[in-house]
Write an enzyme that holds these catalytic residues in place. Structure first.
Site, PDB file in Angstrom:
ATOM      1  N   HIS A  38       7.096   3.908  -1.141  1.00  0.00           N
ATOM      2  CA  HIS A  38       7.484   5.035  -0.293  1.00  0.00           C
ATOM      3  C   HIS A  38       8.955   4.954   0.086  1.00  0.00           C
ATOM      4  O   HIS A  38       9.542   3.871   0.156  1.00  0.00           O
ATOM      5  CB  HIS A  38       6.665   5.044   0.992  1.00  0.00           C
ATOM      6  CG  HIS A  38       5.205   5.283   0.802  1.00  0.00           C
ATOM      7  ND1 HIS A  38       4.669   5.775  -0.364  1.00  0.00           N
ATOM      8  CD2 HIS A  38       4.148   5.091   1.648  1.00  0.00           C
ATOM      9  CE1 HIS A  38       3.359   5.888  -0.232  1.00  0.00           C
ATOM     10  NE2 HIS A  38       3.026   5.477   0.976  1.00  0.00           N
ATOM     11  N   SER A  82       4.594  -5.716  -6.293  1.00  0.00           N
ATOM     12  CA  SER A  82       5.321  -4.812  -5.403  1.00  0.00           C
ATOM     13  C   SER A  82       6.658  -5.343  -4.907  1.00  0.00           C
ATOM     14  O   SER A  82       7.438  -4.603  -4.316  1.00  0.00           O
ATOM     15  CB  SER A  82       4.450  -4.462  -4.193  1.00  0.00           C
ATOM     16  OG  SER A  82       4.186  -5.610  -3.407  1.00  0.00           O
ATOM     17  N   SER A 128       5.786   4.012   9.913  1.00  0.00           N
ATOM     18  CA  SER A 128       4.743   2.989   9.803  1.00  0.00           C
ATOM     19  C   SER A 128       5.161   1.693  10.474  1.00  0.00           C
ATOM     20  O   SER A 128       4.421   1.097  11.263  1.00  0.00           O
ATOM     21  CB  SER A 128       4.434   2.700   8.331  1.00  0.00           C
ATOM     22  OG  SER A 128       3.712   3.731   7.746  1.00  0.00           O
ATOM     23  N   SER A 150       4.507 -11.308  -0.053  1.00  0.00           N
ATOM     24  CA  SER A 150       4.122  -9.953  -0.421  1.00  0.00           C
ATOM     25  C   SER A 150       2.603  -9.839  -0.403  1.00  0.00           C
ATOM     26  O   SER A 150       1.886 -10.846  -0.362  1.00  0.00           O
ATOM     27  CB  SER A 150       4.660  -9.588  -1.807  1.00  0.00           C
ATOM     28  OG  SER A 150       4.430  -8.212  -2.072  1.00  0.00           O
ATOM     29  N   HIS A 154      -5.281   0.583  -2.224  1.00  0.00           N
ATOM     30  CA  HIS A 154      -4.634  -0.720  -2.025  1.00  0.00           C
ATOM     31  C   HIS A 154      -5.009  -1.755  -3.074  1.00  0.00           C
ATOM     32  O   HIS A 154      -4.162  -2.525  -3.518  1.00  0.00           O
ATOM     33  CB  HIS A 154      -4.948  -1.275  -0.639  1.00  0.00           C
ATOM     34  CG  HIS A 154      -4.167  -2.514  -0.327  1.00  0.00           C
ATOM     35  ND1 HIS A 154      -2.843  -2.463   0.073  1.00  0.00           N
ATOM     36  CD2 HIS A 154      -4.479  -3.821  -0.413  1.00  0.00           C
ATOM     37  CE1 HIS A 154      -2.389  -3.686   0.238  1.00  0.00           C
ATOM     38  NE2 HIS A 154      -3.367  -4.532  -0.038  1.00  0.00           N
ATOM     39  N   HIS A 181       4.188  -5.865   1.361  1.00  0.00           N
ATOM     40  CA  HIS A 181       5.076  -5.636   0.224  1.00  0.00           C
ATOM     41  C   HIS A 181       6.528  -6.004   0.528  1.00  0.00           C
ATOM     42  O   HIS A 181       7.147  -5.427   1.419  1.00  0.00           O
ATOM     43  CB  HIS A 181       5.016  -4.166  -0.202  1.00  0.00           C
ATOM     44  CG  HIS A 181       3.634  -3.663  -0.432  1.00  0.00           C
ATOM     45  ND1 HIS A 181       2.875  -4.046  -1.508  1.00  0.00           N
ATOM     46  CD2 HIS A 181       2.868  -2.809   0.287  1.00  0.00           C
ATOM     47  CE1 HIS A 181       1.688  -3.435  -1.449  1.00  0.00           C
ATOM     48  NE2 HIS A 181       1.673  -2.682  -0.366  1.00  0.00           N
ATOM     49  N   ASP A 192      -1.145  -6.358   5.497  1.00  0.00           N
ATOM     50  CA  ASP A 192      -1.232  -5.117   4.733  1.00  0.00           C
ATOM     51  C   ASP A 192      -2.306  -5.301   3.666  1.00  0.00           C
ATOM     52  O   ASP A 192      -2.063  -5.893   2.623  1.00  0.00           O
ATOM     53  CB  ASP A 192       0.121  -4.794   4.092  1.00  0.00           C
ATOM     54  CG  ASP A 192       0.157  -3.425   3.428  1.00  0.00           C
ATOM     55  OD1 ASP A 192      -0.919  -2.905   3.087  1.00  0.00           O
ATOM     56  OD2 ASP A 192       1.250  -2.878   3.244  1.00  0.00           O
ATOM     57  N   ASP A 212       2.895   8.197   6.339  1.00  0.00           N
ATOM     58  CA  ASP A 212       2.959   7.253   5.218  1.00  0.00           C
ATOM     59  C   ASP A 212       1.942   7.631   4.137  1.00  0.00           C
ATOM     60  O   ASP A 212       2.286   7.848   2.970  1.00  0.00           O
ATOM     61  CB  ASP A 212       2.687   5.848   5.787  1.00  0.00           C
ATOM     62  CG  ASP A 212       2.592   4.745   4.744  1.00  0.00           C
ATOM     63  OD1 ASP A 212       2.032   4.979   3.665  1.00  0.00           O
ATOM     64  OD2 ASP A 212       3.041   3.629   5.025  1.00  0.00           O
ATOM     65  N   ASN A 213       0.666   7.729   4.515  1.00  0.00           N
ATOM     66  CA  ASN A 213      -0.389   7.993   3.541  1.00  0.00           C
ATOM     67  C   ASN A 213      -0.229   9.354   2.872  1.00  0.00           C
ATOM     68  O   ASN A 213      -0.491   9.500   1.665  1.00  0.00           O
ATOM     69  CB  ASN A 213      -1.763   7.925   4.214  1.00  0.00           C
ATOM     70  CG  ASN A 213      -2.077   6.556   4.786  1.00  0.00           C
ATOM     71  OD1 ASN A 213      -1.184   5.752   5.022  1.00  0.00           O
ATOM     72  ND2 ASN A 213      -3.347   6.282   5.026  1.00  0.00           N
ATOM     73  N   CYS A 246       2.912   9.166  -0.148  1.00  0.00           N
ATOM     74  CA  CYS A 246       2.268   9.268  -1.464  1.00  0.00           C
ATOM     75  C   CYS A 246       2.671  10.544  -2.188  1.00  0.00           C
ATOM     76  O   CYS A 246       2.715  10.581  -3.420  1.00  0.00           O
ATOM     77  CB  CYS A 246       0.749   9.194  -1.320  1.00  0.00           C
ATOM     78  SG  CYS A 246       0.153   7.576  -0.786  1.00  0.00           S
ATOM     79  N   ASN A 284      -3.071   1.442  10.957  1.00  0.00           N
ATOM     80  CA  ASN A 284      -3.273   2.505   9.974  1.00  0.00           C
ATOM     81  C   ASN A 284      -3.667   3.832  10.605  1.00  0.00           C
ATOM     82  O   ASN A 284      -3.225   4.885  10.171  1.00  0.00           O
ATOM     83  CB  ASN A 284      -4.339   2.097   8.960  1.00  0.00           C
ATOM     84  CG  ASN A 284      -4.606   3.180   7.938  1.00  0.00           C
ATOM     85  OD1 ASN A 284      -3.813   3.407   7.033  1.00  0.00           O
ATOM     86  ND2 ASN A 284      -5.713   3.889   8.083  1.00  0.00           N
ATOM     87  N   GLN A 329       4.045  -1.018  13.576  1.00  0.00           N
ATOM     88  CA  GLN A 329       3.801  -2.459  13.435  1.00  0.00           C
ATOM     89  C   GLN A 329       4.541  -3.239  14.523  1.00  0.00           C
ATOM     90  O   GLN A 329       3.983  -4.145  15.147  1.00  0.00           O
ATOM     91  CB  GLN A 329       4.258  -2.939  12.054  1.00  0.00           C
ATOM     92  CG  GLN A 329       3.325  -2.600  10.911  1.00  0.00           C
ATOM     93  CD  GLN A 329       2.116  -3.538  10.838  1.00  0.00           C
ATOM     94  OE1 GLN A 329       1.842  -4.302  11.753  1.00  0.00           O
ATOM     95  NE2 GLN A 329       1.395  -3.482   9.739  1.00  0.00           N
ATOM     96  N   LYS A 354       1.333   6.808  11.295  1.00  0.00           N
ATOM     97  CA  LYS A 354       1.189   6.032  10.066  1.00  0.00           C
ATOM     98  C   LYS A 354       0.395   6.837   9.046  1.00  0.00           C
ATOM     99  O   LYS A 354       0.922   7.321   8.053  1.00  0.00           O
ATOM    100  CB  LYS A 354       0.517   4.678  10.356  1.00  0.00           C
ATOM    101  CG  LYS A 354       0.652   3.661   9.196  1.00  0.00           C
ATOM    102  CD  LYS A 354      -0.287   3.922   8.050  1.00  0.00           C
ATOM    103  CE  LYS A 354      -0.114   2.943   6.921  1.00  0.00           C
ATOM    104  NZ  LYS A 354      -1.013   3.224   5.780  1.00  0.00           N
ATOM    105  N   GLU A 358      -1.983  -2.786   8.435  1.00  0.00           N
ATOM    106  CA  GLU A 358      -1.263  -1.618   7.930  1.00  0.00           C
ATOM    107  C   GLU A 358      -2.132  -0.596   7.221  1.00  0.00           C
ATOM    108  O   GLU A 358      -1.838   0.600   7.263  1.00  0.00           O
ATOM    109  CB  GLU A 358      -0.158  -2.113   6.984  1.00  0.00           C
ATOM    110  CG  GLU A 358       0.662  -1.042   6.314  1.00  0.00           C
ATOM    111  CD  GLU A 358       1.833  -0.567   7.167  1.00  0.00           C
ATOM    112  OE1 GLU A 358       2.556   0.332   6.723  1.00  0.00           O
ATOM    113  OE2 GLU A 358       1.998  -1.090   8.281  1.00  0.00           O
TER     114      GLU A 358
END
Length: 469
Positions: free
Chosen positions: A392, A81, A400, A76, A340, A53, A130, A229-230, A234, A220, A404, A225, A195
């Site tokens: 996010h 996004s 995250s 992207s 996703h 993204h 991703d 992140d998740n 969210c 992930n 990476q 992460k 990701e």
């Protein structure tokens, strides 16, 4: 200035740079990695393709990878996004970027190929992915060439899926102009860092089928992460997307969350905090029991279609909400996805049905069925938090993206054999450690005696690899 880019408007670069400057303060992990590895430049001389993204946060990731020496090209990983000002800011630094909000599927996959192609028969040495689209395109193209080189003809297209047809047509177009392009570039690819849950699932399948062409890092499943992140990402960005698009009052509404993994948990917590009546659907008895013991109702989707005001898919699977499900929902139900891919909801079937589609505004559509019942679909079934908002917040993306960067450094330094890898626990803890100061958090330090008692090093790692957090 380099003109090797495809974006909406280069004049948005100054706005993008202002947003980047603000967000850098909220991304301590990436800034610390720049400071630590900037002089060493572990990625120097390596070509790097990104398919992720194109947001403000990603711009900071790109500039971190460049600071570490990488030659970067970027696209992207979602047609909705991209933050156009962020893309413009990156393009203005002479970094090839191919992304704008509202791409067609054909444009999207062309951009993915543009990010992969470094000119002639050169492709990437490293990939940041991703969802796995860059990895998928390479593997699809390579498989087509294998078939052609063995059989002397191009394989027949058997899919009827719209997006899959776009990919199949693209790799045939590439083959026509350069019949062994993918075989030229694959030997130079050291590996990919992935990701998302969905992208990792693709990699696992490739590995099990002995089709994986290069090393892959499962970013992930790093705790810093998926558990941040998740979950926390969210928890804030779902509501942001819903609110910006619909402006609906959430308090008192019934919200059906399909799936209770880390993403579903964050979404359920978010909607509960707004005073919603949250219902969860689950296939996994462990996740279902977790949801029930958090106080959520756990029901089959078919039994709550007429109760939900808002439906959110979070699973990473396909056909979670079907056309028949949507026909049975209450009038003016809102449907969205934060998994996703857009195939969690049968969007294509809805578009081909007898429902009349009317755009309220971009990424906010009303469908009216012949019985006059209406349904609202957000972001055309794609990621609602990125399609209808900005995704996010920067801080959680720092955790995250630090993973990476560490994965990319590991690949560059070690050039591991073709396999699927996880980041070591020590690096996972280090990513967390880099972010504590920003939140004024203080770590307790074990005494030597305490460390010996529980059998750990006083500086970590503190948990076994199988620990789930």
């Amino acid at each position: 200035m380099n003109s090797d880019y495809k974006i909406k408007d280069i004049n948005l670069a100054d706005l993008g740079r202002k947003k980047i400057s603000i967000s850098e303060k909220e991304m301590p992990g990436l800034m610390a990695l720049r400071e630590k590895y900037g002089s060493e430049k572990p990625l120097k001389g390596l070509r790097l393709t990104g398919s992720l993204h194109m947001t403000t946060e990603t711009a900071i990731l790109i500039e971190t990878l460049k600071d570490l020496g990488a030659d970067v090209r970027w696209a992207s990983c979602n047609i909705f996004s991209t933050q156009d000002e962020a893309a413009a800011a990156i393009a203005k630094t002479n970094t090839p970027v191919f992304a704008w909000k509202g791409e067609t599927l054909e444009e999207y996959w062309d951009c993915t190929f543009d990010a992969i192609s470094f000119g002639g028969n050169l492709g990437p040495n490293l990939i940041v992915d991703d969802g796995g689209d860059a990895t998928l395109l390479i593997h699809k193209g390579h498989a087509l060439e294998e078939f052609y080189n063995t059989n002397g003809c191009i394989p027949e297209i058997t899919t009827t899926n719209t997006e899959e047809l776009v990919v199949e047509n693209l790799i045939r177009k590439i083959h026509k102009s350069n019949p062994n392009y993918w075989h030229h570039i694959v030997p130079d690819i050291i590996g990919v860092s992935e990701e998302t849950t969905t992208g990792v699932a693709r990699l696992v399948q490739m590995q099990e089928d002995n089709e994986l062409l290069f090393s892959a890092f499962n970013v992930n499943d790093s705790a810093t992460k998926s558990k941040f992140d998740n979950l926390y990402g969210c928890r804030e960005s779902l509501a942001d997307g819903i609110k910006r698009s619909t402006e609906v009052m959430l308090a008192g509404k019934t919200v059906v969350i399909c799936g209770y993994g880390d993403v579903g948990k964050g979404c359920a917590q978010s909607m509960m905090s707004y005073g919603c009546n949250v219902i969860v659907t689950e296939i996994d008895p462990i996740c279902a029991l977790q949801a029930a013991m958090e106080g959520f109702q756990v029901k089959k989707l078919e039994n709550v279609l007429n109760k939900g005001h808002l439906f959110v898919t979070t699973t990473g699977n396909k056909d979670i909400i079907t056309l028949e499900h949507m026909k049975q929902m209450r009038d003016q139900a809102i449907v969205c996805n934060i998994g996703h891919f857009d195939n969690e909801i049968e969007v294509e079937a809805l578009n081909n049905s007898d429902a009349l589609r009317e755009q309220i505004k971009p990424q906010y559509d009303c469908y009216t069925f012949p019985n006059k019942k209406q349904l609202y679909l957000l972001a055309e079934g794609r990621l609602v938090n990125l399609g209808c908002a900005t995704g996010h917040a920067s801080f959680v993306m720092s955790t995250s993206f630090a993973n990476q960067v560490l994965a990319q450094i590991f690949l560059a330094k070690n050039k591991p054999s073709t396999d699927l890898y996880n980041l070591p626990k020590e690096l996972d803890e280090e990513v967390a450690r880099l972010h504590l100061k920003h939140l004024d958090a203080e770590l307790t330090v074990l005494t030597d005696s305490q460390a010996d008692y529980i059998g750990v090093n006083k500086n970590g790692p503190f948990k076994k690899e199988e620990y789930r957090y």
